[in-house]
Design a protein around this motif. Structure first.
Motif, PDB file in Angstrom:
ATOM      1  N   CYS A   2       0.828  -1.206   0.000  1.00 39.78           N
ATOM      2  CA  CYS A   2       0.000   0.000   0.000  1.00 39.78           C
ATOM      3  C   CYS A   2       0.864   1.259   0.000  1.00 39.78           C
ATOM      4  O   CYS A   2       0.936   1.985  -0.977  1.00 39.78           O
ATOM      5  CB  CYS A   2      -0.938  -0.023   1.203  1.00 39.78           C
ATOM      6  SG  CYS A   2      -1.853   1.509   1.480  1.00 39.78           S
ATOM      7  N   GLY A   3       1.527   1.524   1.105  1.00 39.99           N
ATOM      8  CA  GLY A   3       2.376   2.704   1.221  1.00 39.99           C
ATOM      9  C   GLY A   3       1.649   3.951   1.668  1.00 39.99           C
ATOM     10  O   GLY A   3       2.280   4.935   2.040  1.00 39.99           O
ATOM     11  N   GLY A   4       0.309   3.928   1.634  1.00 37.07           N
ATOM     12  CA  GLY A   4      -0.445   5.123   1.994  1.00 37.07           C
ATOM     13  C   GLY A   4      -0.251   6.224   0.976  1.00 37.07           C
ATOM     14  O   GLY A   4       0.771   6.288   0.294  1.00 37.07           O
ATOM     15  N   CYS A   5      -1.219   7.100   0.841  1.00 36.31           N
ATOM     16  CA  CYS A   5      -1.103   8.218  -0.098  1.00 36.31           C
ATOM     17  C   CYS A   5      -0.217   9.294   0.509  1.00 36.31           C
ATOM     18  O   CYS A   5      -0.594   9.957   1.479  1.00 36.31           O
ATOM     19  CB  CYS A   5      -2.482   8.782  -0.433  1.00 36.31           C
ATOM     20  SG  CYS A   5      -2.420  10.200  -1.556  1.00 36.31           S
ATOM     21  N   ARG A   6       0.963   9.491  -0.069  1.00 35.95           N
ATOM     22  CA  ARG A   6       1.908  10.482   0.464  1.00 35.95           C
ATOM     23  C   ARG A   6       1.409  11.906   0.243  1.00 35.95           C
ATOM     24  O   ARG A   6       1.665  12.803   1.048  1.00 35.95           O
ATOM     25  CB  ARG A   6       3.279  10.287  -0.190  1.00 35.95           C
ATOM     26  CG  ARG A   6       3.962   8.938   0.085  1.00 35.95           C
ATOM     27  CD  ARG A   6       4.172   8.702   1.565  1.00 35.95           C
ATOM     28  NE  ARG A   6       3.125   7.914   2.187  1.00 35.95           N
ATOM     29  CZ  ARG A   6       2.668   8.097   3.414  1.00 35.95           C
ATOM     30  NH1 ARG A   6       3.126   9.092   4.158  1.00 35.95           N
ATOM     31  NH2 ARG A   6       1.732   7.339   3.912  1.00 35.95           N
ATOM     32  N   ALA A   7       0.697  12.125  -0.860  1.00 37.90           N
ATOM     33  CA  ALA A   7       0.173  13.462  -1.147  1.00 37.90           C
ATOM     34  C   ALA A   7      -0.922  13.837  -0.161  1.00 37.90           C
ATOM     35  O   ALA A   7      -0.992  14.976   0.308  1.00 37.90           O
ATOM     36  CB  ALA A   7      -0.363  13.523  -2.576  1.00 37.90           C
ATOM     37  N   ARG A   8      -1.778  12.889   0.177  1.00 36.43           N
ATOM     38  CA  ARG A   8      -2.868  13.178   1.114  1.00 36.43           C
ATOM     39  C   ARG A   8      -2.313  13.402   2.523  1.00 36.43           C
ATOM     40  O   ARG A   8      -2.772  14.289   3.249  1.00 36.43           O
ATOM     41  CB  ARG A   8      -3.879  12.025   1.093  1.00 36.43           C
ATOM     42  CG  ARG A   8      -5.165  12.324   1.832  1.00 36.43           C
ATOM     43  CD  ARG A   8      -6.187  11.231   1.629  1.00 36.43           C
ATOM     44  NE  ARG A   8      -6.716  11.238   0.269  1.00 36.43           N
ATOM     45  CZ  ARG A   8      -6.515  10.268  -0.625  1.00 36.43           C
ATOM     46  NH1 ARG A   8      -5.788   9.219  -0.304  1.00 36.43           N
ATOM     47  NH2 ARG A   8      -7.033  10.347  -1.823  1.00 36.43           N
ATOM     48  N   ALA A   9      -1.309  12.609   2.898  1.00 33.85           N
ATOM     49  CA  ALA A   9      -0.671  12.807   4.198  1.00 33.85           C
ATOM     50  C   ALA A   9      -0.068  14.205   4.288  1.00 33.85           C
ATOM     51  O   ALA A   9      -0.220  14.900   5.302  1.00 33.85           O
ATOM     52  CB  ALA A   9       0.406  11.743   4.418  1.00 33.85           C
ATOM     53  N   TYR A  10       0.574  14.629   3.215  1.00 38.98           N
ATOM     54  CA  TYR A  10       1.197  15.959   3.210  1.00 38.98           C
ATOM     55  C   TYR A  10       0.139  17.056   3.241  1.00 38.98           C
ATOM     56  O   TYR A  10       0.289  18.064   3.947  1.00 38.98           O
ATOM     57  CB  TYR A  10       2.078  16.112   1.972  1.00 38.98           C
ATOM     58  CG  TYR A  10       2.801  17.433   1.919  1.00 38.98           C
ATOM     59  CD1 TYR A  10       3.951  17.654   2.672  1.00 38.98           C
ATOM     60  CD2 TYR A  10       2.332  18.479   1.121  1.00 38.98           C
ATOM     61  CE1 TYR A  10       4.612  18.872   2.637  1.00 38.98           C
ATOM     62  CE2 TYR A  10       2.981  19.693   1.065  1.00 38.98           C
ATOM     63  CZ  TYR A  10       4.124  19.887   1.829  1.00 38.98           C
ATOM     64  OH  TYR A  10       4.766  21.097   1.791  1.00 38.98           O
ATOM     65  N   ALA A  11      -0.947  16.882   2.492  1.00 37.47           N
ATOM     66  CA  ALA A  11      -1.993  17.902   2.435  1.00 37.47           C
ATOM     67  C   ALA A  11      -2.623  18.134   3.802  1.00 37.47           C
ATOM     68  O   ALA A  11      -2.958  19.262   4.168  1.00 37.47           O
ATOM     69  CB  ALA A  11      -3.058  17.507   1.414  1.00 37.47           C
ATOM     70  N   PHE A  12      -2.788  17.057   4.578  1.00 38.79           N
ATOM     71  CA  PHE A  12      -3.452  17.171   5.874  1.00 38.79           C
ATOM     72  C   PHE A  12      -2.500  17.552   7.006  1.00 38.79           C
ATOM     73  O   PHE A  12      -2.908  18.210   7.961  1.00 38.79           O
ATOM     74  CB  PHE A  12      -4.141  15.849   6.224  1.00 38.79           C
ATOM     75  CG  PHE A  12      -5.509  15.680   5.619  1.00 38.79           C
ATOM     76  CD1 PHE A  12      -6.654  15.893   6.377  1.00 38.79           C
ATOM     77  CD2 PHE A  12      -5.660  15.313   4.286  1.00 38.79           C
ATOM     78  CE1 PHE A  12      -7.912  15.742   5.824  1.00 38.79           C
ATOM     79  CE2 PHE A  12      -6.912  15.151   3.725  1.00 38.79           C
ATOM     80  CZ  PHE A  12      -8.045  15.370   4.493  1.00 38.79           C
ATOM     81  N   THR A  13      -1.227  17.111   6.920  1.00 39.10           N
ATOM     82  CA  THR A  13      -0.321  17.264   8.060  1.00 39.10           C
ATOM     83  C   THR A  13       0.923  18.087   7.782  1.00 39.10           C
ATOM     84  O   THR A  13       1.599  18.514   8.717  1.00 39.10           O
ATOM     85  CB  THR A  13       0.142  15.875   8.560  1.00 39.10           C
ATOM     86  OG1 THR A  13       1.043  15.294   7.595  1.00 39.10           O
ATOM     87  CG2 THR A  13      -1.039  14.945   8.789  1.00 39.10           C
ATOM     88  N   GLY A  14       1.273  18.264   6.508  1.00 39.71           N
ATOM     89  CA  GLY A  14       2.522  18.923   6.177  1.00 39.71           C
ATOM     90  C   GLY A  14       3.721  17.993   6.272  1.00 39.71           C
ATOM     91  O   GLY A  14       4.863  18.402   6.051  1.00 39.71           O
ATOM     92  N   ASN A  15       3.490  16.719   6.578  1.00 33.02           N
ATOM     93  CA  ASN A  15       4.544  15.713   6.713  1.00 33.02           C
ATOM     94  C   ASN A  15       4.318  14.628   5.668  1.00 33.02           C
ATOM     95  O   ASN A  15       3.337  13.881   5.736  1.00 33.02           O
ATOM     96  CB  ASN A  15       4.536  15.114   8.120  1.00 33.02           C
ATOM     97  CG  ASN A  15       5.584  14.030   8.312  1.00 33.02           C
ATOM     98  OD1 ASN A  15       6.370  13.731   7.414  1.00 33.02           O
ATOM     99  ND2 ASN A  15       5.602  13.431   9.488  1.00 33.02           N
ATOM    100  N   VAL A  16       5.219  14.529   4.704  1.00 29.59           N
ATOM    101  CA  VAL A  16       5.038  13.602   3.594  1.00 29.59           C
ATOM    102  C   VAL A  16       5.121  12.141   4.028  1.00 29.59           C
ATOM    103  O   VAL A  16       4.647  11.251   3.317  1.00 29.59           O
ATOM    104  CB  VAL A  16       6.069  13.904   2.485  1.00 29.59           C
ATOM    105  CG1 VAL A  16       7.472  13.468   2.906  1.00 29.59           C
ATOM    106  CG2 VAL A  16       5.680  13.279   1.167  1.00 29.59           C
ATOM    107  N   LEU A  17       5.669  11.871   5.202  1.00 25.39           N
ATOM    108  CA  LEU A  17       5.836  10.501   5.685  1.00 25.39           C
ATOM    109  C   LEU A  17       4.775  10.100   6.711  1.00 25.39           C
ATOM    110  O   LEU A  17       4.810   8.985   7.228  1.00 25.39           O
ATOM    111  CB  LEU A  17       7.226  10.327   6.299  1.00 25.39           C
ATOM    112  CG  LEU A  17       8.407  10.550   5.351  1.00 25.39           C
ATOM    113  CD1 LEU A  17       9.718  10.515   6.121  1.00 25.39           C
ATOM    114  CD2 LEU A  17       8.413   9.525   4.220  1.00 25.39           C
ATOM    115  N   ALA A  18       3.833  10.967   6.982  1.00 26.62           N
ATOM    116  CA  ALA A  18       2.842  10.731   8.031  1.00 26.62           C
ATOM    117  C   ALA A  18       1.775   9.720   7.608  1.00 26.62           C
ATOM    118  O   ALA A  18       1.725   9.266   6.462  1.00 26.62           O
ATOM    119  CB  ALA A  18       2.183  12.045   8.429  1.00 26.62           C
ATOM    120  N   THR A  19       0.892   9.403   8.530  1.00 26.81           N
ATOM    121  CA  THR A  19      -0.227   8.494   8.280  1.00 26.81           C
ATOM    122  C   THR A  19      -1.168   9.074   7.228  1.00 26.81           C
ATOM    123  O   THR A  19      -1.473  10.269   7.250  1.00 26.81           O
ATOM    124  CB  THR A  19      -1.008   8.261   9.588  1.00 26.81           C
ATOM    125  OG1 THR A  19      -0.147   7.647  10.548  1.00 26.81           O
ATOM    126  CG2 THR A  19      -2.229   7.392   9.362  1.00 26.81           C
TER     127      THR A  19
END
Length: 366
Positions: free
Chosen positions: A337-354
């Motif tokens: 999966c890896g999770g959506c890195r763009a969505r994590a960044y949009a919500f948290t400002g952290n590209v590696l976040a949940t």
């Protein structure tokens, strides 16, 4: 063991910011006129040469509206001559019989046309221009008459999540080659409150899995990496109706199926391909992991595309899934999966976040 150099399977190029529509969810925040910083024909050809020096990916020519760029057929033809497979992503409203013929003559392998509403009123409301639906249908008719392969793209958002059954049937009735569903990422004009809820998101991905079992129309999910987790959880393999990635051969031999990185056990690529099989080049030459993740790894006017793709710190970080944090870092499905890195960044400002839309709780988190 030394890892092989990363090879892109798909490169999306933002040909222009100019567009004749005003979509509510537009990543590019398109406008009516091109900007002064857009790469010229020679610069784009140099980029294509750079890509072709080590890979032969699909080149998705997007925008804005690519047909508003006068050299677009020349560029598509050049890409095909250099071994890249050019695909065009217009909104459909500017395609008539002559344009469809020119697209085909340029060697474009497929046209993707976005339809976001099951009715003209719903589509036009999302696209921001009255008559957009009817004009897009005329464009589809022109492609069909020319024998030009076309697919339907739909961005899933709160405005149309209840119409997916109707949209699928409409795409089937049109004779599309595929139906690609894009899970909205809040970038550009796409507002966070246009996204569906986490539970709805999980439900849509499960609906796609179930529907694809019997769908006569190949389907694919973009920006919904948890779909690969669902495939694994179901344990019966990917449904027959899920479109598989095609193989791409590097310039120096060797097949690169799907992405460079981890492969899904059922022959599909990993959920999030940002920087690992996929990247996005802006109209001014900035290279991004994907079009929805506004973090540039470098500019092709200053560094080679190959160097940026293979060696930039940002891209190397995103290819290393051991650096993921939060639930994504702890998740037993992170390699598929890896999770959506763009969505994590949009919500948290952290590209590696949940990934904030994922409802799955990793086993190690209880």
């Amino acid at each position: 063991m030394k890892r092989e150099p990363a090879i892109p399977r798909v490169v999306a190029w933002e040909s222009t910011v100019a567009c004749n529509l005003a979509c509510v969810h537009c990543r590019a925040e398109a406008q009516t006129e091109p900007t002064q910083d857009e790469m010229n024909t020679a610069e784009v050809q140099k980029l294509i040469d750079d890509i072709a020096s080590f890979a032969t990916p699909i080149l998705i020519i997007s925008g804005g509206e690519p047909l508003m760029r006068p050299d677009i057929f020349e560029i598509a033809r050049y890409a095909n001559e250099r071994g890249l497979r050019a695909a065009l992503s217009p909104n459909g409203t500017l395609i008539d019989a002559d344009v469809a013929r020119r697209i085909q003559q340029a060697g474009v392998s497929r046209v993707s046309i976005s339809i976001d509403g099951a009715t003209a009123a719903d589509h036009d409301a999302i696209r921001g221009v009255p008559g957009a639906f009817d004009a897009a249908v005329e464009g589809i008719d022109a492609c069909r008459a020319q024998g030009l392969s076309f697919q339907i793209n739909t961005t899933v958002m709160r405005q149309n999540v209840g119409a997916l059954d109707a949209l699928q049937q409409w795409a089937i009735d049109q004779g599309a080659a595929a139906w690609h569903l894009f899970m909205l990422v809040p970038t550009g004009r796409g507002a966070i409150d246009d996204e569906i809820s986490p539970d709805e998101y999980e439900g849509v991905l499960s609906w796609i899995y179930d529907r694809a079992k019997t769908s006569p129309l190949p389907m694919r999910v973009t920006c919904g990496p948890q779909f690969m987790r669902i495939v694994t959880q179901r344990g019966h393999g990917a449904p027959a109706g899920i479109e598989r990635p095609r193989q791409v051969h590097g310039a120096h031999g060797g097949a690169h199926s799907a992405a460079h990185g981890a492969r899904h056990p059922h022959g599909l690529s990993r959920g999030c391909l940002a920087a690992d099989g996929y990247c996005f080049v802006s109209r001014s030459g900035d290279v991004y992991p994907c079009g929805y993740l506004p973090l540039s790894a470098g500019n092709v006017r200053e560094r080679s595309f190959r160097e940026i793709y293979q060696e930039s710190e940002l891209f190397c970080t995103l290819r290393d899934l051991s650096q993921l944090q939060g639930n994504c870092g702890a998740c037993e499905y992170r390699l598929v999966c890896g999770g959506c890195r763009a969505r994590a960044y949009a919500f948290t400002g952290n590209v590696l976040a949940t990934d904030p839309l994922c409802t799955h709780q990793p086993r190690s988190r209880g």
